[in-house]
Design an enzyme around this catalytic site. Sequence first.
Site, PDB file in Angstrom:
ATOM      1  N   ARG A  20       0.824  -1.210   0.000  1.00  0.00           N
ATOM      2  CA  ARG A  20       0.000   0.000   0.000  1.00  0.00           C
ATOM      3  C   ARG A  20       0.861   1.263   0.000  1.00  0.00           C
ATOM      4  NH1 ARG A  20      -3.438  -0.511   5.081  1.00  0.00           N
ATOM      5  NH2 ARG A  20      -1.468  -1.352   5.777  1.00  0.00           N
ATOM      6  N   ASN A  38      -6.181  -2.721   2.626  1.00  0.00           N
ATOM      7  CA  ASN A  38      -6.163  -4.172   2.788  1.00  0.00           C
ATOM      8  C   ASN A  38      -7.579  -4.706   2.921  1.00  0.00           C
ATOM      9  OD1 ASN A  38      -3.374  -4.394   2.773  1.00  0.00           O
ATOM     10  ND2 ASN A  38      -3.195  -4.350   4.992  1.00  0.00           N
TER      11      ASN A  38
END
Length: 97
Positions: A20, A38
């Site tokens: 990320r 996530n």
Amino acid sequence: MTVVAVHGYAGGRVQGVGFRRHARLQAVQLGLCGWVRNCPDGRVEYFLEGDGQALQSMLAWLRSGPAAARVDSLSEQDCLAQGLTDFQVREDAPSGQ
């Protein structure tokens, strides 16, 4: 500039490897807006919007991700732009999504 948008998921070893954070850095470098987070099932969900060529470059990056990642699957779907103005790493998606 025509703004296009994509929503999708990256599967594989994409959590716990900086995916990320690196995705955000790449998106900002390309001038894209959107978010990444996530999912409870181990995938990473993303939403990207911006210039079509930059978006294609980002999708190419997502196919491999950062060095520690292993991307086994990438799914994307064209969608409507939301008029976002930045790129965020969002909190994890709630269970059930």
